[in-house]
Design an enzyme around this catalytic site. Sequence first.
Site, PDB file in Angstrom:
ATOM      1  N   GLY A   9     -47.353   8.520 -14.556  1.00 22.03           N
ATOM      2  CA  GLY A   9     -46.907   9.742 -15.236  1.00 22.03           C
ATOM      3  C   GLY A   9     -45.423   9.711 -15.530  1.00 22.03           C
ATOM      4  O   GLY A   9     -44.748  10.742 -15.507  1.00 22.03           O
ATOM      5  N   GLN A  13     -42.534  15.517 -17.149  1.00 19.38           N
ATOM      6  CA  GLN A  13     -41.291  16.269 -16.898  1.00 19.38           C
ATOM      7  C   GLN A  13     -40.486  15.667 -15.742  1.00 19.38           C
ATOM      8  O   GLN A  13     -39.275  15.520 -15.839  1.00 19.38           O
ATOM      9  CB  GLN A  13     -41.616  17.740 -16.582  1.00 19.38           C
ATOM     10  CG  GLN A  13     -40.378  18.621 -16.528  1.00 19.38           C
ATOM     11  CD  GLN A  13     -40.605  19.941 -15.783  1.00 19.38           C
ATOM     12  OE1 GLN A  13     -41.671  20.173 -15.213  1.00 19.38           O
ATOM     13  NE2 GLN A  13     -39.605  20.800 -15.804  1.00 19.38           N
ATOM     14  N   ASP A  35     -47.422   5.078 -17.969  1.00 14.80           N
ATOM     15  CA  ASP A  35     -47.948   6.351 -18.466  1.00 14.80           C
ATOM     16  C   ASP A  35     -49.147   6.037 -19.347  1.00 14.80           C
ATOM     17  O   ASP A  35     -49.312   4.897 -19.788  1.00 14.80           O
ATOM     18  CB  ASP A  35     -46.878   7.129 -19.252  1.00 14.80           C
ATOM     19  CG  ASP A  35     -47.161   8.622 -19.266  1.00 14.80           C
ATOM     20  OD1 ASP A  35     -46.456   9.378 -18.576  1.00 14.80           O
ATOM     21  OD2 ASP A  35     -48.121   9.045 -19.957  1.00 14.80           O
ATOM     22  N   ILE A  36     -49.936   7.046 -19.629  1.00 13.69           N
ATOM     23  CA  ILE A  36     -51.130   6.840 -20.462  1.00 13.69           C
ATOM     24  C   ILE A  36     -50.752   6.639 -21.931  1.00 13.69           C
ATOM     25  O   ILE A  36     -51.520   6.145 -22.734  1.00 13.69           O
ATOM     26  CB  ILE A  36     -52.110   8.032 -20.295  1.00 13.69           C
ATOM     27  CG1 ILE A  36     -53.498   7.683 -20.822  1.00 13.69           C
ATOM     28  CG2 ILE A  36     -51.557   9.293 -20.932  1.00 13.69           C
ATOM     29  CD1 ILE A  36     -54.590   8.621 -20.378  1.00 13.69           C
ATOM     30  N   ARG A  37     -49.521   7.060 -22.276  1.00 13.86           N
ATOM     31  CA  ARG A  37     -49.073   6.933 -23.668  1.00 13.86           C
ATOM     32  C   ARG A  37     -47.729   6.227 -23.704  1.00 13.86           C
ATOM     33  O   ARG A  37     -47.042   6.134 -22.690  1.00 13.86           O
ATOM     34  CB  ARG A  37     -48.937   8.321 -24.313  1.00 13.86           C
ATOM     35  CG  ARG A  37     -47.846   9.139 -23.644  1.00 13.86           C
ATOM     36  CD  ARG A  37     -47.996  10.618 -23.862  1.00 13.86           C
ATOM     37  NE  ARG A  37     -47.296  11.355 -22.807  1.00 13.86           N
ATOM     38  CZ  ARG A  37     -46.074  11.856 -22.921  1.00 13.86           C
ATOM     39  NH1 ARG A  37     -45.375  11.716 -24.034  1.00 13.86           N
ATOM     40  NH2 ARG A  37     -45.512  12.499 -21.915  1.00 13.86           N
ATOM     41  N   ASP A  53     -53.765   4.368 -17.502  1.00 14.69           N
ATOM     42  CA  ASP A  53     -54.567   5.576 -17.303  1.00 14.69           C
ATOM     43  C   ASP A  53     -54.910   5.587 -15.816  1.00 14.69           C
ATOM     44  O   ASP A  53     -55.604   4.685 -15.329  1.00 14.69           O
ATOM     45  CB  ASP A  53     -55.828   5.470 -18.176  1.00 14.69           C
ATOM     46  CG  ASP A  53     -56.832   6.587 -17.889  1.00 14.69           C
ATOM     47  OD1 ASP A  53     -56.642   7.351 -16.924  1.00 14.69           O
ATOM     48  OD2 ASP A  53     -57.820   6.674 -18.638  1.00 14.69           O
ATOM     49  N   TYR A 142     -56.251  23.642 -10.052  1.00 15.47           N
ATOM     50  CA  TYR A 142     -55.040  22.889  -9.715  1.00 15.47           C
ATOM     51  C   TYR A 142     -54.740  23.000  -8.213  1.00 15.47           C
ATOM     52  O   TYR A 142     -54.436  22.016  -7.546  1.00 15.47           O
ATOM     53  CB  TYR A 142     -53.886  23.473 -10.538  1.00 15.47           C
ATOM     54  CG  TYR A 142     -52.532  22.838 -10.337  1.00 15.47           C
ATOM     55  CD1 TYR A 142     -52.258  21.561 -10.813  1.00 15.47           C
ATOM     56  CD2 TYR A 142     -51.508  23.549  -9.709  1.00 15.47           C
ATOM     57  CE1 TYR A 142     -50.996  21.005 -10.659  1.00 15.47           C
ATOM     58  CE2 TYR A 142     -50.255  23.001  -9.560  1.00 15.47           C
ATOM     59  CZ  TYR A 142     -49.998  21.729 -10.035  1.00 15.47           C
ATOM     60  OH  TYR A 142     -48.756  21.191  -9.885  1.00 15.47           O
TER      61      TYR A 142
HETATM   62  N1  SER Z   1     -45.065  24.040 -12.068  1.00 15.78           N
HETATM   63  C1  SER Z   1     -46.445  23.920 -11.701  1.00 15.78           C
HETATM   64  C2  SER Z   1     -47.314  24.763 -12.540  1.00 15.78           C
HETATM   65  O1  SER Z   1     -46.867  25.807 -12.973  1.00 15.78           O
HETATM   66  C3  SER Z   1     -46.634  24.312 -10.275  1.00 15.78           C
HETATM   67  O2  SER Z   1     -46.648  23.196  -9.483  1.00 15.78           O
HETATM   68  O3  SER Z   1     -48.438  24.437 -12.746  1.00 15.78           O
END
Ligand code: SER
Length: 318
Positions: A9, A13, A35-37, A53, A142
């Site tokens: 990754g 960011q 990275d994947i791209r 990937d 998540y």
């Molecule tokens: N910054 C992340 C999100 O908002 C939280 O880990 O998904």
Amino acid sequence: MRKKILVTGALGQIGTELVMKLHDVYGTDHVIATDIRNSENEVVQSGPFEILDVTDGKRMMELAKKYQVNTIVHLAALLSAKAESNPLLAWNLNMGGLVNALETARELNCQLFTPSSIGAFGPTTPKNKTPQITIQRPTTMYGVNKVSGELLCDYYYEKFGVDTRGVRFPGLISYAAEPGGGTTDYAVDIYYSAIERGSYTSYIQKGTYMDMMYMPDALNAIVALMEADPAKLKHRNAFNITAMSFEPEEIAAEIRKHIPTFTISYNVDPVRQAIADSWPNSLDATAAQEEWGFKAEYDLEKMTVDMLGKLRAKLLAG
Ligand code: SER
């Protein structure tokens, strides 16, 4: 032993800035960005870069062997809001990628750093001064991924002796690469919008507190934890860390000190608001401070000065 690090990754960011920092700390040829791209990016042009990937465990293992890495920094993941719009994809990517990274680390005897998040907590977690060890019943995919990941990383440490380490990152604010698909992204968007339009419409309701951190502190935390003396680590996956906690009106007021005409209005997104409401207001980072000396340099005031300056320069140049 000098670290040789595979980063997944790397164009995200965190990765975009972390790779450049790792170049400085460990040497360019000791950091394999993946990275994947591909993209026209400093990360791709300045050192070893490979397409990966993370759901392809065979390729991850091949790359780790090819470059003889001894450390993996696994960053590739779908963030909270994106994961909510495609939960199965999130499960497959977030969990599949992590299992592949853990297996690669186990087989090649690598250290593994992977971030967890404030998203690993849920509505039944104590909201203020959230303890290191507490109730974790997240209500997002998540969050489910992050808690499972924390447990799995601890399991690989206990069972196989893999040197797994992680932090629970708050919302990360940065100017180099934009976040994508997170709930805390509003705190990045607001700076872009302040400079470009002089106003911002927030999808997060006023009064909603979340932990946040400026990227330089996040990068320092990753390196500090990776370098920490293992004998001092009572916890591993994952340490609470934080630098500040604010709500939209407070960041708007801080921006107004520099752009007096700046205004904020609200058009609340129910999905991201529900996610934010389920997360803590502010974490207790005592364990990280005591066990590996975690310290943040940027508060809201200092971050806002730096962020507005750097972003202005970037937007003018772009
Ligand atoms: N910054 C992340 C999100 O908002 C939280 O880990 O998904």
